[in-house]
Scaffold this motif. Structure first.
Motif, PDB file in Angstrom:
ATOM      1  N   ASP A 186       0.853  -1.195   0.000  1.00 39.86           N
ATOM      2  CA  ASP A 186       0.000   0.000   0.000  1.00 39.86           C
ATOM      3  C   ASP A 186       0.885   1.240   0.000  1.00 39.86           C
ATOM      4  OD1 ASP A 186      -1.856   1.965   0.254  1.00 39.86           O
ATOM      5  OD2 ASP A 186      -2.733   1.257   2.133  1.00 39.86           O
ATOM      6  N   PRO A 187       1.186   1.788  -1.190  1.00 40.35           N
ATOM      7  CA  PRO A 187       2.074   2.963  -1.253  1.00 40.35           C
ATOM      8  C   PRO A 187       1.557   4.162  -0.469  1.00 40.35           C
ATOM      9  CG  PRO A 187       1.802   1.979  -3.424  1.00 40.35           C
ATOM     10  CD  PRO A 187       0.810   1.310  -2.525  1.00 40.35           C
ATOM     11  N   GLU A 188       0.231   4.256  -0.244  1.00 47.67           N
ATOM     12  CA  GLU A 188      -0.298   5.388   0.519  1.00 47.67           C
ATOM     13  C   GLU A 188       0.200   5.370   1.960  1.00 47.67           C
ATOM     14  OE1 GLU A 188      -4.488   5.902   0.406  1.00 47.67           O
ATOM     15  OE2 GLU A 188      -4.615   5.840  -1.787  1.00 47.67           O
ATOM     16  N   ARG A 189       0.566   4.200   2.448  1.00 39.30           N
ATOM     17  CA  ARG A 189       1.012   4.061   3.839  1.00 39.30           C
ATOM     18  C   ARG A 189       2.509   3.836   3.957  1.00 39.30           C
ATOM     19  NH1 ARG A 189      -3.377   3.495   7.173  1.00 39.30           N
ATOM     20  NH2 ARG A 189      -5.363   3.084   6.118  1.00 39.30           N
ATOM     21  N   LEU A 190       3.218   4.075   2.866  1.00 42.79           N
ATOM     22  CA  LEU A 190       4.659   3.829   2.862  1.00 42.79           C
ATOM     23  C   LEU A 190       5.384   4.853   3.735  1.00 42.79           C
ATOM     24  CD1 LEU A 190       7.058   2.255   1.717  1.00 42.79           C
ATOM     25  CD2 LEU A 190       7.045   3.821  -0.240  1.00 42.79           C
ATOM     26  N   PRO A 191       6.083   4.399   4.790  1.00 48.29           N
ATOM     27  CA  PRO A 191       6.816   5.349   5.635  1.00 48.29           C
ATOM     28  C   PRO A 191       8.124   5.766   4.975  1.00 48.29           C
ATOM     29  CG  PRO A 191       7.095   3.118   6.479  1.00 48.29           C
ATOM     30  CD  PRO A 191       6.157   3.021   5.300  1.00 48.29           C
ATOM     31  N   LEU A 192       8.357   7.060   4.865  1.00 46.71           N
ATOM     32  CA  LEU A 192       9.562   7.599   4.264  1.00 46.71           C
ATOM     33  C   LEU A 192      10.117   8.688   5.176  1.00 46.71           C
ATOM     34  CD1 LEU A 192       8.226   8.124   0.617  1.00 46.71           C
ATOM     35  CD2 LEU A 192       9.594   6.181   1.420  1.00 46.71           C
ATOM     36  N   TYR A 193      11.413   8.692   5.368  1.00 43.00           N
ATOM     37  CA  TYR A 193      12.019   9.774   6.142  1.00 43.00           C
ATOM     38  C   TYR A 193      11.977  11.066   5.332  1.00 43.00           C
ATOM     39  CZ  TYR A 193      15.314  12.561   8.806  1.00 43.00           C
ATOM     40  OH  TYR A 193      15.891  13.569   9.545  1.00 43.00           O
ATOM     41  N   LYS A 194      11.376  12.070   5.895  1.00 43.09           N
ATOM     42  CA  LYS A 194      11.166  13.361   5.217  1.00 43.09           C
ATOM     43  C   LYS A 194      10.392  13.202   3.907  1.00 43.09           C
ATOM     44  CE  LYS A 194      13.226  15.807   8.372  1.00 43.09           C
ATOM     45  NZ  LYS A 194      12.468  16.724   9.246  1.00 43.09           N
ATOM     46  N   ARG A 195       9.618  12.144   3.796  1.00 48.53           N
ATOM     47  CA  ARG A 195       8.839  11.815   2.590  1.00 48.53           C
ATOM     48  C   ARG A 195       9.722  11.641   1.362  1.00 48.53           C
ATOM     49  NH1 ARG A 195       5.552   8.912   3.650  1.00 48.53           N
ATOM     50  NH2 ARG A 195       4.784   9.039   1.517  1.00 48.53           N
ATOM     51  N   VAL A 196      10.991  11.279   1.600  1.00 46.02           N
ATOM     52  CA  VAL A 196      11.947  11.091   0.505  1.00 46.02           C
ATOM     53  C   VAL A 196      12.644   9.731   0.590  1.00 46.02           C
ATOM     54  CG1 VAL A 196      14.100  11.942  -0.543  1.00 46.02           C
ATOM     55  CG2 VAL A 196      12.334  13.568   0.181  1.00 46.02           C
ATOM     56  N   PHE A 197      13.160   9.355   1.760  1.00 45.33           N
ATOM     57  CA  PHE A 197      14.069   8.218   1.872  1.00 45.33           C
ATOM     58  C   PHE A 197      13.352   6.978   2.398  1.00 45.33           C
ATOM     59  CE2 PHE A 197      16.579  12.076   2.521  1.00 45.33           C
ATOM     60  CZ  PHE A 197      17.547  11.923   1.536  1.00 45.33           C
ATOM     61  N   HIS A 198      13.524   5.854   1.673  1.00 48.72           N
ATOM     62  CA  HIS A 198      12.972   4.581   2.133  1.00 48.72           C
ATOM     63  C   HIS A 198      13.713   4.149   3.389  1.00 48.72           C
ATOM     64  CE1 HIS A 198      11.421   0.494   2.086  1.00 48.72           C
ATOM     65  NE2 HIS A 198      10.620   0.835   1.089  1.00 48.72           N
ATOM     66  N   LEU A 199      12.988   3.715   4.396  1.00 50.33           N
ATOM     67  CA  LEU A 199      13.597   3.378   5.674  1.00 50.33           C
ATOM     68  C   LEU A 199      14.462   2.124   5.593  1.00 50.33           C
ATOM     69  CD1 LEU A 199      10.709   4.117   8.216  1.00 50.33           C
ATOM     70  CD2 LEU A 199      12.591   5.605   7.501  1.00 50.33           C
ATOM     71  N   GLN A 200      14.144   1.208   4.675  1.00 52.56           N
ATOM     72  CA  GLN A 200      14.952  -0.002   4.554  1.00 52.56           C
ATOM     73  C   GLN A 200      16.228   0.234   3.762  1.00 52.56           C
ATOM     74  OE1 GLN A 200      12.777  -3.463   3.134  1.00 52.56           O
ATOM     75  NE2 GLN A 200      10.876  -2.660   4.006  1.00 52.56           N
ATOM     76  N   ASP A 201      16.165   1.128   2.796  1.00 49.82           N
ATOM     77  CA  ASP A 201      17.303   1.351   1.912  1.00 49.82           C
ATOM     78  C   ASP A 201      17.202   2.754   1.321  1.00 49.82           C
ATOM     79  OD1 ASP A 201      19.216   1.429  -0.105  1.00 49.82           O
ATOM     80  OD2 ASP A 201      18.945  -0.677  -0.625  1.00 49.82           O
ATOM     81  N   PRO A 202      18.002   3.690   1.824  1.00 51.85           N
ATOM     82  CA  PRO A 202      17.868   5.083   1.364  1.00 51.85           C
ATOM     83  C   PRO A 202      18.368   5.326  -0.050  1.00 51.85           C
ATOM     84  CG  PRO A 202      19.701   4.875   2.894  1.00 51.85           C
ATOM     85  CD  PRO A 202      19.002   3.547   2.892  1.00 51.85           C
ATOM     86  N   SER A 203      18.873   4.294  -0.730  1.00 55.89           N
ATOM     87  CA  SER A 203      19.194   4.480  -2.147  1.00 55.89           C
ATOM     88  C   SER A 203      17.951   4.329  -3.016  1.00 55.89           C
ATOM     89  CB  SER A 203      20.277   3.498  -2.596  1.00 55.89           C
ATOM     90  OG  SER A 203      19.828   2.159  -2.513  1.00 55.89           O
ATOM     91  N   MET A 236       1.016  10.382   3.976  1.00 56.00           N
ATOM     92  CA  MET A 236       1.447  11.195   2.843  1.00 56.00           C
ATOM     93  C   MET A 236       1.298  12.694   3.088  1.00 56.00           C
ATOM     94  SD  MET A 236      -0.126   9.049  -0.384  1.00 56.00           S
ATOM     95  CE  MET A 236       0.322  10.352  -1.539  1.00 56.00           C
ATOM     96  N   ARG A 237       0.586  13.079   4.128  1.00 58.57           N
ATOM     97  CA  ARG A 237       0.212  14.485   4.296  1.00 58.57           C
ATOM     98  C   ARG A 237       1.377  15.349   4.749  1.00 58.57           C
ATOM     99  NH1 ARG A 237      -5.232  16.107   2.949  1.00 58.57           N
ATOM    100  NH2 ARG A 237      -6.526  14.262   3.144  1.00 58.57           N
ATOM    101  N   ILE A 238       1.453  16.548   4.173  1.00 60.64           N
ATOM    102  CA  ILE A 238       2.426  17.547   4.615  1.00 60.64           C
ATOM    103  C   ILE A 238       1.763  18.921   4.629  1.00 60.64           C
ATOM    104  CG2 ILE A 238       4.460  16.290   3.763  1.00 60.64           C
ATOM    105  CD1 ILE A 238       4.465  18.334   1.404  1.00 60.64           C
ATOM    106  N   ASP A 239       2.226  19.764   5.522  1.00 56.44           N
ATOM    107  CA  ASP A 239       1.836  21.164   5.533  1.00 56.44           C
ATOM    108  C   ASP A 239       2.789  21.904   4.596  1.00 56.44           C
ATOM    109  OD1 ASP A 239       2.235  24.046   6.527  1.00 56.44           O
ATOM    110  OD2 ASP A 239       0.412  23.457   7.585  1.00 56.44           O
ATOM    111  N   PHE A 240       2.256  22.484   3.537  1.00 54.01           N
ATOM    112  CA  PHE A 240       3.079  23.067   2.477  1.00 54.01           C
ATOM    113  C   PHE A 240       4.161  24.005   3.021  1.00 54.01           C
ATOM    114  CE2 PHE A 240       3.803  26.728  -0.317  1.00 54.01           C
ATOM    115  CZ  PHE A 240       4.306  26.113  -1.455  1.00 54.01           C
ATOM    116  N   ASP A 241       3.761  25.036   3.738  1.00 51.09           N
ATOM    117  CA  ASP A 241       4.736  26.046   4.161  1.00 51.09           C
ATOM    118  C   ASP A 241       5.755  25.482   5.143  1.00 51.09           C
ATOM    119  OD1 ASP A 241       3.884  28.730   2.928  1.00 51.09           O
ATOM    120  OD2 ASP A 241       1.997  28.001   3.764  1.00 51.09           O
ATOM    121  N   ALA A 242       5.296  24.685   6.099  1.00 48.52           N
ATOM    122  CA  ALA A 242       6.216  24.126   7.091  1.00 48.52           C
ATOM    123  C   ALA A 242       7.201  23.168   6.432  1.00 48.52           C
ATOM    124  CB  ALA A 242       5.418  23.417   8.184  1.00 48.52           C
TER     125      ALA A 242
END
Length: 454
Positions: free
Chosen positions: A335-352, A414-420
């Motif tokens: 379920d990609p909607e629930r995929l945890p990512l550090y800073k919504r960029v890096f995969h937690l298992q493999d940041p490459s 997936m949610r982020i506050d744009f300005d923050a």
């Protein structure tokens, strides 16, 4: 003679996210190959894109203002309107690619079918439907998430004998001529399509929704409405919410005044619908609000309040699924909607394995993906160090807790506050440089492929 290679990265997608990723990586000295299914850059903004995934329609315009949507590295022309058309945005993205020399790195007509990690060499292999297979040190997923139409699940009871279509397939209003039209949804596309249909359709266009949203005009007090919101960005979001809701009530009143359902959440919790014209068409009787659908009965649609209408055509403006079809469930968790990512960029298992654009913003997307691309490029060029795994997981957990408190179960991961968020990522790059300088983090090290120079 053999030489240690610079980082070599694959980018999947040449829409706004993929283009900014390509530029940021090239700026950082990373070797880039960008795969694009269509025949030109611009992604979903290109209406006649050969990739066949664009949901853009003839009347589509930005629902965030030019000044809050443009790339920091490439401002939109000052003479453009505050809310440019989709065709202008598509041209802007093409010009971005040309201006920064991205086009030679874009491989058009390529459909990525699989991205796999080769454990022995610790390289990523990217394969395409066209028979290509190449290895990379890193992969940036930038395939977007507004291309896989979502229909109501479970389906409504009964049988509808008229025509049905998803908003994704809408191109121009001619399809509505002399038809009795029902649009289902309360998002920006639903409002645009209902307004378009209200000109050629027979009788008032029906607009059905189970839940309400805040309707925000494109201008408040003579300025683009998101500029007003941006001026409040330094305030806590709850305070911003109270101030903005007060301003909105003064400007246009509550949605209930127009026959629409009450918003199911506060402003800045649900994504507001931006429209100057929907309220006008409602007050003139060209569009008529309806509650949610209860069931179908041939050509009749029965609503939850017991009323029914004869309908020829239903437009399902019910959103999109998030899909990353080329990644195994090992990487998406199913379920990609629930995929945890550090800073919504890096995969937690493999940041490459990195993601650009897998988020849902309270504001425009382009500045967000630009900031994400720069963070990704800083890491892959060795200029930024990640915190350790436990700290990354704690940060993801904290962000999810805050998002759930604010947005509930509506895609909180997936949610982020744009300005923050846009303000946070440059600070994160600086923090990563500090971690490297202190020796508390190691820079990214490219996999040593067997590549040689002549």
């Amino acid at each position: 003679m053999p030489m240690p290679p610079a980082c070599r990265a694959a980018v999947i997608g040449a829409g706004p996210a993929g283009l900014t990723a390509t530029k940021a990586l090239l700026d950082a000295g990373v070797e880039v190959v960008t795969y694009e299914k269509g025949d030109r850059p611009g992604g979903l903004w290109v209406r006649d894109h050969t990739g066949g995934k664009s949901p853009a329609y003839a009347s589509l315009h930005l629902n965030t203002s030019r000044g809050r949507t443009e790339f920091a590295d490439y401002p939109m022309p000052a003479h453009w309107p505050d809310y440019p058309s989709a065709d202008l945005v598509a041209g802007y993205l093409a010009a971005y690619a040309d201006t920064f020399g991205l086009t030679p790195h874009l491989r058009f007509g390529r459909t990525v079918t699989s991205v796999e990690r080769e454990e022995a060499g610790r390289a990523w292999t990217v394969r395409t439907a066209e028979g290509e297979s190449e290895t990379f040190d890193a992969v940036l997923v930038a395939n977007g998430h507004n291309w896989d139409p979502r229909l109501p699940e479970p389906a409504y009871p009964g049988t509808f004998t008229g025509h049905q279509m998803h908003a994704h397939d809408y191109a121009s209003a001619e399809i509505f001529r002399d038809r009795r039209v029902l649009v289902v949804g309360m998002g920006n596309s639903a409002m645009d399509i209902a307004v378009d249909a209200s000109q050629p359709a027979r009788g008032p266009v029906l607009l059905s929704a189970r839940h309400g949203v805040h309707i925000v005009p494109k201008y408040l007090f003579g300025r683009p409405s998101d500029a007003t919101g941006g001026a409040l960005a330094a305030l806590p979001w709850r305070v911003r919410q109270r101030v903005a809701e007060t301003l909105l009530r003064l400007a246009v009143g509550r949605p209930e005044r127009y026959g629409l359902p009450a918003p199911s959440g506060g402003l800045f919790q649900n994504h507001p619908t931006i429209s100057d014209t929907i309220l006008h068409r409602l007050t003139h009787g060209e569009i008529a609000a309806r509650p949610g659908i209860a069931r179908f009965d041939g050509s009749r649609v029965v609503f939850t309040d017991g009323t029914a209408d004869e309908v020829d055509l239903i437009v399902w403006a019910t959103g999109y699924r998030v899909a990353v079809p080329f990644l195994d469930e090992r990487w998406t968790g199913g379920d990609p909607e629930r995929l945890p990512l550090y800073k919504r960029v890096f995969h937690l298992q493999d940041p490459s394995l990195l993601f650009v654009g897998l988020m849902q913003s309270t504001g425009a997307a382009l500045p967000v993906v630009e900031a994400q691309a720069k963070l990704a490029a800083a890491y892959l060029s060795g200029a930024y160090g990640l915190p350790d795994g436990p700290e990354q997981r704690r940060a993801v957990t904290t962000a999810l807790r805050a998002a759930t408190a604010r947005w509930g179960d509506r895609r909180p991961m997936m949610r982020i506050d744009f300005d923050a968020y846009v303000a946070d990522l440059p600070r994160e790059i600086k923090a990563g440089r500090t971690r490297l300088a202190r020796g508390t983090s190691r820079p990214f090290t490219p996999t040593r492929h067997e590549r040689t120079t002549a």
